[in-house]
Motif scaffolding. Structure first.
Motif, short mmCIF file in Angstrom:
data_model
loop_
_atom_site.label_atom_id
_atom_site.label_comp_id
_atom_site.label_asym_id
_atom_site.label_seq_id
_atom_site.Cartn_x
_atom_site.Cartn_y
_atom_site.Cartn_z
N ALA A 413 13.30 8.43 4.47
CA ALA A 413 12.90 7.54 5.48
C ALA A 413 11.39 6.89 5.06
CB ALA A 413 12.95 8.18 7.02
N ALA A 414 10.77 8.01 4.92
CA ALA A 414 9.10 7.62 4.51
C ALA A 414 9.14 6.84 3.36
CB ALA A 414 8.21 9.01 4.19
N ARG A 415 10.10 7.00 2.20
CA ARG A 415 10.02 6.50 0.90
C ARG A 415 10.51 5.03 0.98
NH1 ARG A 415 12.59 11.04 -1.60
NH2 ARG A 415 14.40 9.96 -1.41
N GLY A 416 11.32 4.93 1.97
CA GLY A 416 11.97 3.44 2.25
C GLY A 416 10.91 2.51 3.09
N ALA A 417 10.20 3.38 3.89
CA ALA A 417 9.13 2.45 4.78
C ALA A 417 7.90 2.22 3.84
CB ALA A 417 8.53 3.25 6.09
N LEU A 418 7.42 3.00 3.01
CA LEU A 418 6.37 2.66 2.00
C LEU A 418 6.92 1.58 1.05
CD1 LEU A 418 3.88 3.30 0.89
CD2 LEU A 418 4.74 5.06 -0.49
N ALA A 419 8.01 1.58 0.46
CA ALA A 419 8.56 0.69 -0.55
C ALA A 419 8.57 -0.68 0.50
CB ALA A 419 10.00 1.02 -0.84
N GLU A 420 9.10 -0.79 1.60
CA GLU A 420 9.18 -2.10 2.21
C GLU A 420 7.74 -2.68 2.54
OE1 GLU A 420 10.93 -3.84 6.34
OE2 GLU A 420 11.44 -1.85 5.96
N ARG A 421 6.75 -1.68 3.05
CA ARG A 421 5.43 -2.31 3.06
C ARG A 421 4.70 -2.71 2.02
NH1 ARG A 421 3.85 2.21 5.69
NH2 ARG A 421 2.58 2.97 4.11
N LEU A 422 5.08 -2.09 0.70
CA LEU A 422 4.40 -2.75 -0.30
C LEU A 422 5.12 -3.49 -1.34
CD1 LEU A 422 3.09 0.85 -1.89
CD2 LEU A 422 1.89 -0.74 -0.59
N GLY A 423 6.22 -3.95 -0.74
CA GLY A 423 7.21 -4.88 -1.52
C GLY A 423 7.61 -4.13 -2.93
N ALA A 424 7.75 -3.00 -2.89
CA ALA A 424 7.95 -2.23 -4.08
C ALA A 424 9.48 -1.70 -4.24
CB ALA A 424 6.87 -1.07 -4.28
N ARG A 425 9.98 -1.30 -5.29
CA ARG A 425 11.12 -0.69 -5.58
C ARG A 425 10.97 0.55 -6.21
NH1 ARG A 425 15.02 -1.18 -10.07
NH2 ARG A 425 13.43 -2.28 -11.01
N ARG A 430 14.62 10.57 -13.34
CA ARG A 430 15.86 11.45 -13.53
C ARG A 430 17.23 10.75 -13.83
NH1 ARG A 430 14.89 15.59 -8.85
NH2 ARG A 430 14.77 13.55 -7.63
N GLU A 431 17.51 9.37 -13.17
CA GLU A 431 18.51 8.72 -13.20
C GLU A 431 18.55 7.29 -13.71
OE1 GLU A 431 20.04 8.55 -9.17
OE2 GLU A 431 20.02 10.65 -8.94
N ASP A 432 17.43 6.73 -13.66
CA ASP A 432 17.44 5.34 -14.45
C ASP A 432 16.30 5.45 -15.42
OD1 ASP A 432 18.76 4.47 -12.02
OD2 ASP A 432 16.66 4.11 -10.93
N ASP A 433 16.53 4.51 -16.55
CA ASP A 433 15.55 4.26 -17.45
C ASP A 433 14.60 3.38 -17.12
OD1 ASP A 433 14.45 3.11 -19.88
OD2 ASP A 433 15.97 4.13 -21.18
N ILE A 434 13.00 4.06 -17.29
CA ILE A 434 12.16 3.24 -16.60
C ILE A 434 11.69 1.83 -17.34
CG2 ILE A 434 9.71 3.28 -16.32
CD1 ILE A 434 9.94 6.39 -15.80
#
Length: 474
Positions: A413-425, A430-434
């Motif tokens: 939940a904290a990660r989602g709130a931080l991403a929404e506040r910063l407009g980030a993704r 470990r799963e995605d190719d950066i």
């Protein structure tokens, strides 16, 4: 053997189980001991946080088999975490400190309680590991040869030191030795100020006034200690660090005090009890009340023994330097002897060779080694004479900023709130190719037609006005 308590202070969190890894590495000058102590790990399953989230302190005692600079690393990680919180600390493990206790001939009893405090097992005739070895010497026999082999000298209730004694002490302290001045009933104030204070140019960090009366009318109690000072660091964290009942029936008012000196303990009268200073590469302390029963209760209370042992250790550390530094600070080492550029190697926490930025400067019979800008937190290893039989590695520890010393991970939940506040993704490495994620196609948008027309109109208007102004001027 010297004992150093390693304390890990994790932040508050509702984590039931943690794993603490305790690694010992690079004990300078003793590869055999380093190999035996390397990679020792303690698995701790006790709960380090209470039900209300309040933090607890985990203390681990580390015993070292030999003297030298030792790097202690501790890490704490929640179960399943891939990135534990870690910290490093360099510990100077020293042999028992050689202390020379100097008194006037016939007044050997003046230093009896000081010697017992520094070597209590020896004084009591019992088996045990004392932190110091104490040797007595009278002032008429004190010279450079007597001081050699000792790291601290204590002048206890000396009436007047001769010129040869003063010169021997000045050379001893200037080269890195420690000195404790403990005047008493036999001490004559005028000669003390003339030889040891010398208007601020002598060994003493302060001058002395005449002592308070023998009848105890000027008695005063210990009122303040600086727990941030290394001498009284053992009192840090206590709600009342000053034990009750410590009273000085007599003391010497210290004035003036040198500008670069530090007052570590004070009396209720406002006078200083313990003053620290430096002289050359060594350290000097002035105790303004005699450590005897006739002058007060200080040597009879439970503060005296740890204070004297901590004071001796601090005075003996003038040549050790500080190997625990803040990010961005310089790493400094004073090496006895000459060093050339190829005889020094520095490796950073990331394994990078930083030798090219190391500066060497010769001062007398020593070489000052300096490295600027150790910004990366972690352990740095400075090797003297790499590849030779006398190779020596000295560790340095650059502390992690306090704001980053939190082992807790972010909840979903904290990660989602931080991403929404910063407009980030969020990208999970470990799963995605950066590289693929950051190169995602971006949708291009045409500039608004109205905006383009406005820019063109402004350009035409500017040209017209320029022509009008030109014509008017002609």
């Amino acid at each position: 053997p010297p004992v150093f308590p390693v304390v890990v202070r994790p932040s508050k969190a509702s984590i039931d189980h943690v794993k603490a890894a305790l690694a010992f590495c690079e004990l300078a000058g003793d590869a055999h001991t380093a190999a035996n102590l390397a990679d020792e790990t303690l698995e701790l399953t006790s709960q380090l946080w209470g039900a209300g989230g309040e933090g607890r302190t985990l203390g681990i005692k580390c015993r070292f088999g030999s003297a030298g600079s030792a790097l202690v690393s501790a890490s704490v990680a929640p179960e399943g975490s891939a990135a534990p919180w870690a910290t490093n600390r360099v510990v100077e493990v020293v042999d028992p400190i050689g202390v020379l206790l100097v008194t006037d001939g016939g007044n050997e009893q003046a230093g009896r309680l000081v010697g017992a405090a520094l070597a209590p097992f020896h004084a009591a005739g019992r088996e045990g590991a004392d932190g110091a070895t104490v040797t007595a010497c009278s002032t008429d026999r004190l010279d450079a040869s007597r001081l050699g082999g000792n790291r601290v000298a204590i002048l206890c209730d000396v009436s007047e030191a001769s010129g040869s004694v003063i010169r021997a002490l000045e050379r001893f302290v200037y080269d890195g030795g420690g000195l404790l001045l403990a005047p008493g009933a036999m001490t004559r104030v005028a000669p003390f100020n003339a030889t040891l204070w010398r208007g601020g140019a002598g060994l003493s960090p302060a001058g002395l006034g005449e002592p308070t009366p023998p009848d105890g009318s000027g008695a005063t109690a210990l009122a303040g200690v600086d727990v941030g000072d290394p001498i009284f660091a053992f009192l840090a964290g206590r709600s009342d660090p000053i034990p009750p009942g410590i009273v000085a029936r007599r003391h010497f008012p210290a004035h003036p005090i040198r500008a670069d000196a530090h007052v570590s303990a004070t009396f209720a009268s406002g006078d200083a009890m313990l003053i620290e200073g430096s002289f050359g590469r060594g350290r000097v302390a002035l105790l303004t009340t005699a450590p005897t029963e006739r002058w007060g209760t200080l040597p009879l209370g439970n503060l005296f023994v740890p204070m004297m042992q901590s004071l001796a250790l601090h005075l003996a550390g003038g040549t050790l330097g500080d190997h625990n530094v803040a990010p961005g600070a310089a790493l400094e080492l004073s090496w006895a002897g000459s060093l050339a550029a190829g005889e020094v190697r520095l490796i950073g926490p990331d394994g990078a060779d930083e030798t090219g930025d190391v500066q060497l400067m010769r001062t007398g019979d020593r070489t000052e080694v300096r490295y600027e800008g150790a910004a990366l937190p972690g352990a740095y290893r400075l090797t003297i004479h790499p590849g030779r039989a006398d190779e020596t590695t000295i560790p340095f520890a650059v502390a992690m900023p306090a704001g980053e010393a939190d082992p807790r991970g972010l909840a979903e939940a904290a990660r989602g709130a931080l991403a929404e506040r910063l407009g980030a993704r969020w990208i999970d490495a470990r799963e995605d190719d950066i590289a693929v994620a950051v190169a995602a196609p971006r949708a291009a948008r045409a500039m608004d037609a109205t905006l383009l027309l406005s820019v063109l109109a402004l350009g035409v208007l500017e040209l017209s006005l320029a022509r009008l102004w030109t014509a008017g001027g002609a």
